[in-house]
Write an enzyme that holds these catalytic residues in place. Structure first.
Site, PDB file in Angstrom:
ATOM      1  N   HIS A  10       0.851  -1.184   0.000  1.00  0.00           N
ATOM      2  CA  HIS A  10       0.000   0.000   0.000  1.00  0.00           C
ATOM      3  C   HIS A  10       0.884   1.231   0.000  1.00  0.00           C
ATOM      4  O   HIS A  10       2.066   1.170   0.389  1.00  0.00           O
ATOM      5  CB  HIS A  10      -0.910  -0.010   1.229  1.00  0.00           C
ATOM      6  CG  HIS A  10      -1.979  -1.047   1.149  1.00  0.00           C
ATOM      7  ND1 HIS A  10      -2.493  -1.667   2.262  1.00  0.00           N
ATOM      8  CD2 HIS A  10      -2.624  -1.591   0.092  1.00  0.00           C
ATOM      9  CE1 HIS A  10      -3.418  -2.528   1.896  1.00  0.00           C
ATOM     10  NE2 HIS A  10      -3.507  -2.510   0.587  1.00  0.00           N
ATOM     11  N   LYS A  14       5.120   1.396   0.823  1.00  0.00           N
ATOM     12  CA  LYS A  14       6.011   1.125  -0.314  1.00  0.00           C
ATOM     13  C   LYS A  14       7.486   1.349   0.044  1.00  0.00           C
ATOM     14  O   LYS A  14       8.339   0.543  -0.292  1.00  0.00           O
ATOM     15  CB  LYS A  14       5.611   1.971  -1.520  1.00  0.00           C
ATOM     16  CG  LYS A  14       4.289   1.525  -2.141  1.00  0.00           C
ATOM     17  CD  LYS A  14       3.960   2.332  -3.372  1.00  0.00           C
ATOM     18  CE  LYS A  14       2.561   2.086  -3.878  1.00  0.00           C
ATOM     19  NZ  LYS A  14       2.130   0.733  -4.035  1.00  0.00           N
ATOM     20  N   THR A  36       3.028  -5.203  -8.323  1.00  0.00           N
ATOM     21  CA  THR A  36       2.037  -4.285  -8.867  1.00  0.00           C
ATOM     22  C   THR A  36       2.731  -3.000  -9.284  1.00  0.00           C
ATOM     23  O   THR A  36       3.856  -2.713  -8.850  1.00  0.00           O
ATOM     24  CB  THR A  36       0.919  -4.018  -7.837  1.00  0.00           C
ATOM     25  OG1 THR A  36       1.503  -3.665  -6.591  1.00  0.00           O
ATOM     26  CG2 THR A  36       0.027  -5.241  -7.668  1.00  0.00           C
ATOM     27  N   GLY A  37       2.077  -2.210 -10.125  1.00  0.00           N
ATOM     28  CA  GLY A  37       2.642  -1.063 -10.828  1.00  0.00           C
ATOM     29  C   GLY A  37       3.639  -0.180 -10.116  1.00  0.00           C
ATOM     30  O   GLY A  37       4.837  -0.204 -10.397  1.00  0.00           O
ATOM     31  N   THR A  38       3.161   0.660  -9.200  1.00  0.00           N
ATOM     32  CA  THR A  38       4.044   1.617  -8.546  1.00  0.00           C
ATOM     33  C   THR A  38       5.054   0.918  -7.647  1.00  0.00           C
ATOM     34  O   THR A  38       6.222   1.319  -7.582  1.00  0.00           O
ATOM     35  CB  THR A  38       3.224   2.631  -7.719  1.00  0.00           C
ATOM     36  OG1 THR A  38       2.202   3.182  -8.558  1.00  0.00           O
ATOM     37  CG2 THR A  38       4.097   3.751  -7.203  1.00  0.00           C
ATOM     38  N   THR A  39       4.629  -0.144  -6.981  1.00  0.00           N
ATOM     39  CA  THR A  39       5.562  -0.908  -6.144  1.00  0.00           C
ATOM     40  C   THR A  39       6.703  -1.433  -7.007  1.00  0.00           C
ATOM     41  O   THR A  39       7.878  -1.327  -6.642  1.00  0.00           O
ATOM     42  CB  THR A  39       4.833  -2.062  -5.428  1.00  0.00           C
ATOM     43  OG1 THR A  39       3.783  -1.522  -4.616  1.00  0.00           O
ATOM     44  CG2 THR A  39       5.784  -2.873  -4.576  1.00  0.00           C
ATOM     45  N   SER A  57      -1.232  -1.490 -11.883  1.00  0.00           N
ATOM     46  CA  SER A  57      -1.437  -0.974 -10.537  1.00  0.00           C
ATOM     47  C   SER A  57      -2.490  -1.848  -9.848  1.00  0.00           C
ATOM     48  O   SER A  57      -3.420  -2.344 -10.498  1.00  0.00           O
ATOM     49  CB  SER A  57      -1.940   0.471 -10.632  1.00  0.00           C
ATOM     50  OG  SER A  57      -2.327   0.948  -9.366  1.00  0.00           O
ATOM     51  N   GLY A  58      -2.358  -2.029  -8.540  1.00  0.00           N
ATOM     52  CA  GLY A  58      -3.295  -2.877  -7.801  1.00  0.00           C
ATOM     53  C   GLY A  58      -4.756  -2.569  -8.071  1.00  0.00           C
ATOM     54  O   GLY A  58      -5.522  -3.447  -8.478  1.00  0.00           O
ATOM     55  N   ASP A  63      -3.753  -6.558  -8.633  1.00  0.00           N
ATOM     56  CA  ASP A  63      -4.052  -7.546  -7.590  1.00  0.00           C
ATOM     57  C   ASP A  63      -4.657  -8.804  -8.207  1.00  0.00           C
ATOM     58  O   ASP A  63      -4.304  -9.923  -7.837  1.00  0.00           O
ATOM     59  CB  ASP A  63      -5.010  -6.974  -6.542  1.00  0.00           C
ATOM     60  CG  ASP A  63      -4.411  -5.814  -5.757  1.00  0.00           C
ATOM     61  OD1 ASP A  63      -3.178  -5.797  -5.572  1.00  0.00           O
ATOM     62  OD2 ASP A  63      -5.182  -4.937  -5.319  1.00  0.00           O
ATOM     63  N   ASP A  83      -1.159  -1.446   4.792  1.00  0.00           N
ATOM     64  CA  ASP A  83      -1.355  -0.317   5.704  1.00  0.00           C
ATOM     65  C   ASP A  83      -2.694  -0.527   6.403  1.00  0.00           C
ATOM     66  O   ASP A  83      -3.745  -0.312   5.792  1.00  0.00           O
ATOM     67  CB  ASP A  83      -1.346   0.993   4.922  1.00  0.00           C
ATOM     68  CG  ASP A  83      -1.626   2.211   5.785  1.00  0.00           C
ATOM     69  OD1 ASP A  83      -1.795   2.045   7.020  1.00  0.00           O
ATOM     70  OD2 ASP A  83      -1.696   3.311   5.232  1.00  0.00           O
ATOM     71  N   HIS A  90      -9.926  -0.254  -3.108  1.00  0.00           N
ATOM     72  CA  HIS A  90     -10.030  -1.546  -3.777  1.00  0.00           C
ATOM     73  C   HIS A  90      -9.939  -2.687  -2.766  1.00  0.00           C
ATOM     74  O   HIS A  90      -9.368  -3.734  -3.029  1.00  0.00           O
ATOM     75  CB  HIS A  90      -8.967  -1.664  -4.870  1.00  0.00           C
ATOM     76  CG  HIS A  90      -7.555  -1.607  -4.367  1.00  0.00           C
ATOM     77  ND1 HIS A  90      -7.020  -0.520  -3.718  1.00  0.00           N
ATOM     78  CD2 HIS A  90      -6.560  -2.522  -4.410  1.00  0.00           C
ATOM     79  CE1 HIS A  90      -5.775  -0.769  -3.390  1.00  0.00           C
ATOM     80  NE2 HIS A  90      -5.466  -1.989  -3.794  1.00  0.00           N
ATOM     81  N   ASP A  93     -10.641  -6.212  -3.857  1.00  0.00           N
ATOM     82  CA  ASP A  93      -9.549  -6.841  -4.610  1.00  0.00           C
ATOM     83  C   ASP A  93      -8.502  -7.417  -3.658  1.00  0.00           C
ATOM     84  O   ASP A  93      -7.968  -8.504  -3.865  1.00  0.00           O
ATOM     85  CB  ASP A  93      -8.863  -5.833  -5.536  1.00  0.00           C
ATOM     86  CG  ASP A  93      -9.790  -5.232  -6.570  1.00  0.00           C
ATOM     87  OD1 ASP A  93     -10.815  -5.866  -6.882  1.00  0.00           O
ATOM     88  OD2 ASP A  93      -9.500  -4.130  -7.052  1.00  0.00           O
ATOM     89  N   ARG A  99      -7.438 -14.131  -0.043  1.00  0.00           N
ATOM     90  CA  ARG A  99      -8.226 -15.368  -0.047  1.00  0.00           C
ATOM     91  C   ARG A  99      -7.590 -16.417  -0.959  1.00  0.00           C
ATOM     92  O   ARG A  99      -7.449 -17.583  -0.585  1.00  0.00           O
ATOM     93  CB  ARG A  99      -9.663 -15.088  -0.489  1.00  0.00           C
ATOM     94  CG  ARG A  99     -10.526 -16.320  -0.507  1.00  0.00           C
ATOM     95  CD  ARG A  99     -11.932 -16.028  -1.069  1.00  0.00           C
ATOM     96  NE  ARG A  99     -12.620 -17.268  -1.286  1.00  0.00           N
ATOM     97  CZ  ARG A  99     -12.453 -18.063  -2.328  1.00  0.00           C
ATOM     98  NH1 ARG A  99     -11.607 -17.746  -3.290  1.00  0.00           N
ATOM     99  NH2 ARG A  99     -13.119 -19.190  -2.437  1.00  0.00           N
TER     100      ARG A  99
END
Length: 149
Positions: A10, A14, A36-39, A57-58, A63, A83, A90, A93, A99
């Site tokens: 989150h 990051k 995921t994108g920014t991470t 991106s998530g 995700d 976080d 989201h 997601d 899960r």
């Protein structure tokens, strides 16, 4: 086959994930990382020598991309620094991703402490040797074979 892990964080986590990966870089030298994108963008800046593939991106589908990889048996672990104090738009997601990791018995590290335990386990390098749950087909046999009227 090269072992693969997923990394998600989150926004407020990051930097912490990136710093943790820098500290533990040697654990990921021989692994493929999907993020995921920014991470993923930040990880590429912090540890450019690692094999990192950026997904969407998530909130825009990243995700779900990771969830699909879990369902297809393509990931060995999920590092998801969450976080807990900030609502996530989201959230559904995120719950679906966690899960699927639970259903498919994929280890999840949600903070640096659990991440440290995960990478220090002898099973991190040899997940095939870990005593594990039955396969999804065996665990959920009754569900998979139920009759629908």
């Amino acid at each position: 086959m090269k072992k693969s892990v997923a990394m998600v964080a989150h926004d407020r986590m990051k930097t912490e994930l990136c710093e943790w990966v820098v500290t533990n870089k040697s654990q990921f030298q021989d692994r493929k990382i999907v993020a995921t994108g920014t991470t993923g963008k930040l990880l590429l800046e912090h540890v450019p020598g690692l094999d990192i593939t950026r997904l969407k991106s998530g909130p825009l589908g990243g995700d779900q991309q990771i969830g699909a990889m879990i369902a297809e048996g393509k990931l060995d672990a999920l590092f998801f620094f969450q976080d807990p104090m900030t609502p996530q738009p989201h959230d559904s997601d995120i719950r679906a991703l966690v899960r699927l990791a639970t259903v498919y018995d994929i280890p999840i590290a949600c903070n640096p402490s659990t991440a440290n335990y995960l990478v220090s386990s002898p099973y991190f390098d040899h997940p095939e040797k870990a005593p594990g749950a039955d396969s999804v087909q065996e665990q959920f046999h009754d569900y998979l074979e139920r009759k629908i009227d």
